[in-house]
Design an enzyme around this catalytic site. Structure first.
Site, PDB file in Angstrom:
ATOM      1  N   ARG A  71      27.286  58.897  12.994  1.00  0.00           N
ATOM      2  CA  ARG A  71      27.440  57.728  12.141  1.00  0.00           C
ATOM      3  C   ARG A  71      28.556  56.811  12.629  1.00  0.00           C
ATOM      4  NH1 ARG A  71      24.854  54.600   8.210  1.00  0.00           N
ATOM      5  NH2 ARG A  71      26.438  53.534   6.955  1.00  0.00           N
ATOM      6  N   GLU A  72      29.651  57.390  13.103  1.00  0.00           N
ATOM      7  CA  GLU A  72      30.820  56.604  13.470  1.00  0.00           C
ATOM      8  C   GLU A  72      30.616  55.823  14.766  1.00  0.00           C
ATOM      9  OE1 GLU A  72      33.587  55.945  12.007  1.00  0.00           O
ATOM     10  OE2 GLU A  72      33.778  57.391  10.385  1.00  0.00           O
ATOM     11  N   SER A  73      30.100  56.473  15.786  1.00  0.00           N
ATOM     12  CA  SER A  73      30.067  55.846  17.113  1.00  0.00           C
ATOM     13  C   SER A  73      28.716  55.886  17.801  1.00  0.00           C
ATOM     14  CB  SER A  73      31.086  56.526  18.030  1.00  0.00           C
ATOM     15  OG  SER A  73      30.691  57.869  18.292  1.00  0.00           O
TER      16      SER A  73
END
Length: 644
Positions: free
Chosen positions: A494-496
């Site tokens: 989700r983050e990167s």
């Protein structure tokens, strides 16, 4: 052939060009640097002409010759590089520089449809003003009706549209109201000076209300010639008031609504914005008004907030009522089918509850998974697999775009490599896009693989959307820190999306998007030196620090992964406050009570991704759940925060 052997085989084939080009990579890198610096005497084109990236050096040389470069040369280059972003880049540069030089015939000669970017669009439509006046007028009005100043490239287009009457007083007033609404005072004042005398009453009213908002209550109900200024004035004035004081805006509108005779569409626009803000700000004694206007608004965002308010107050009949009045496409979403089921369950309508749970459970999402668990069914993965043989992979390996992507990676131009790859996927047929995804998977190009699935809409290709990237590191540091490794994978995804060099606008870095200060603090905590802003980009170290940081959040919330995930995104201080403000007995109600949409969506995505990663690792979703029974049964209130 075993997968390991296949990977080695395709990797060997893909490396063959690298072996033959290795000697010229250094020369190409030097030439590209010289071209960027316009040091043409340092470039020997004969030395790099056979290199797959020689077109990048040529691009800089041709760009430097604009606007004196002939359109024929631009078109030949663009045609020769259609399979690369280079062609579009040079065409865009040519449109911009020809336009700045007012060489509109040259703009037309190199145009291939409307370009991206406001300045280039203005040049494009100015150049085509005489040949396609209708398109120029429609596009010109679109570019005109914005709240901010436009670049100087638009001046000629706007001047021509003013001269032929397309931009008339009403269009000027519309833009002035947009600027006023957005707080662009200088632009609004400049536009006032362009209006004719018949608009003076409207101008005076705007200036009065700008200084004294209370004057809105006594403003004329007809502004401008034939009341043409009325609707936009009241829309802008109400929007400004809504942003400043929603409660006061509601009070004003209740008075104004009786005085004004607006078209239903104009009134709906005001009431939609007002109802949304009233619900967001939880204005006291406002629900009766919201409920009176909501059925006529057809606003998905207002319906969403109204249902969330009913959930907050446990008004299950209200939940059912407002979901069934939603626009049909919104109502069919798993989220609202789930809550419709929950409402029917609470109201004792078990058959209806099961029907709606079943409908939600077919969707691969947070609420789809939650519905499946309610029914005791496996999670619906709807996974789709594609298979390619070595011959197909060899064909992909030989594509010029793949060779350019590999060459760009070899010389450290990862950003350009991503542009090449994404351009190829966007231009590819469905089958070729899948073959490109397969190739990226075989090469362990994790970030490119995920971007390929997004660009090509491969939503059901789960092994590609959720690859086993950095698997050993997640397993190792999850075990060391005591953190669920699938949760680590989900947060990273989700983050990167596996971009190890990812840098957020806020400064978060790397796979797990750690702020440099957080990385320094966690490093000290575990006895490591501060990695600095670049050291934290190391994938293994980033995962190690991120897993330790997440461990601390889990300990703060007694092992609760939902609360810890929310804290990873929004910060523990906010989550502590949300828990302290609530007395919620159910995890799903806590999720809907999260006030930040970003965090609400983040939590749902991460927990869904976590379940998908575990399901893929197990080979099925049997036995996989969003949360443990303890996490689902615990009360989501202040007691969840561990006290030291």
């Amino acid at each position: 052939m075993p997968r390991t052997a296949r990977v080695l085989s395709i990797a060997f084939m893909a490396c063959l060009p690298s072996l033959s080009w290795a000697a010229s990579d250094s020369a190409l890198r030097d030439a590209l640097e010289a071209a960027r610096n316009k040091q043409w005497d340092r470039i020997d084109m004969a030395e790099i002409e056979d290199h797959p990236l020689s077109g990048y050096v040529t691009y800089h040389r041709l760009r430097n010759q604009l606007p004196d470069l002939s359109p024929d040369t631009v078109n030949r280059y663009a045609d020769a590089h259609r399979d690369s972003p280079l062609g579009d880049w040079l065409r865009g540069q040519a449109i911009e520089q020809y336009g700045d030089a007012e060489q509109y015939a040259d703009v037309r000669a190199v145009s291939d449809g409307e370009p991206s970017g406001v300045a280039r669009q203005c040049h494009y439509h100015t150049a085509h003003f005489d040949s396609d006046p209708q398109q120029a007028a429609e596009a010109g009005l679109r570019l005109w009706k914005v709240a901010q100043s436009q670049p100087g490239a638009c001046d000629d287009l706007f001047k021509r549209l003013r001269a032929n009457g397309t931009i008339d007083d009403e269009a000027i007033w519309d833009r002035q109201m947009l600027a006023w609404q957005a707080g662009s005072t200088r632009l609004a004042e400049h536009l006032s000076d362009q209006l004719s005398g018949s608009w003076q009453t409207a101008i005076d009213t705007y200036e009065t209300v700008d200084t004294d908002p209370k004057a809105l209550l006594s403003s004329p109900t007809c502004l401008g010639p034939e009341c043409a200024a009325t609707a936009r004035f009241y829309q802008a004035a109400m929007q400004r008031l809504i942003e400043e004081d929603t409660s006061q805006a509601l009070a004003y509108w209740r008075t104004l609504d009786d005085r004004l005779s607006l078209l239903p569409s104009d009134q709906q626009q005001i009431e939609e914005a007002l109802a949304y803000s009233v619900l967001v700000d939880e204005v006291p004694n406002s629900m009766a008004w919201v409920d009176s206007v909501l059925p006529g608004l057809e606003s998905e965002r207002v319906f969403e907030l109204r249902v969330r308010r009913a959930l907050q107050e446990r008004q299950w009949e209200g939940v059912r009522q407002w979901i069934t009045q939603m626009p049909s496409n919104q109502q069919q979403d798993a989220r609202w089918q789930y809550w419709l089921a929950r409402a029917n369950d609470q109201l004792g309508n078990q058959a209806a509850a099961e029907t709606h749970f079943q409908q939600a459970a077919g969707e691969r999402s947070f609420y789809g998974f939650a519905a499946a668990e309610r029914l005791g069914q496996p999670l619906a993965l709807n996974n789709e697999r594609f298979y390619f043989d070595d011959a197909s992979r060899q064909r992909i390996a030989e594509l010029p775009v793949v060779q350019r992507t590999q060459a760009l990676m070899r010389i450290g131009e990862d950003g350009l490599a991503n542009s090449e790859w994404l351009h190829a996927v966007q231009q590819a047929s469905t089958e070729d896009a899948r073959a490109l995804a397969d190739f990226a998977a075989e090469q362990d190009w994790h970030a490119q693989l995920v971007q390929t699935t997004i660009a090509a809409g491969m939503w059901d290709a789960l092994e590609w959307r959720f690859p086993q990237a950095y698997h050993d590191d997640f397993i190792h540091w999850g075990r060391i820190s005591g953190v669920d490794p699938y949760l680590l994978m989900a947060i990273t995804r989700r983050e990167s999306a596996y971009n190890a060099s990812a840098l957020s606008p806020a400064g978060a870095r790397g796979l797990m998007q750690l702020m440099p200060g957080t990385a320094a603090q966690v490093s000290r905590q575990i006895g490591l030196d501060d990695p600095g802003p670049y050291g934290v980009l190391n994938p293994e170290l980033n995962i190690r620090l991120g897993s330790t940081y997440l461990r601390d959040k889990l300990q703060r919330y007694q092992g609760n992964r939902l609360a810890a995930t929310a804290a990873y995104n929004a910060g523990p201080g906010r989550v502590d406050r949300w828990l302290g403000d609530n007395n919620i007995e159910a995890f799903d109600l806590f999720v809907e009570r999260i006030p930040y949409r970003e965090t609400r969506d983040y939590v749902q995505a991460v927990l869904s991704y976590r379940a998908i990663f575990e399901s893929l690792a197990n080979g099925s979703s049997d036995g996989v759940t969003l949360l443990s029974e303890g996490e689902k049964q615990v009360r989501y209130d202040g007691a969840l925060v561990a006290r030291n």
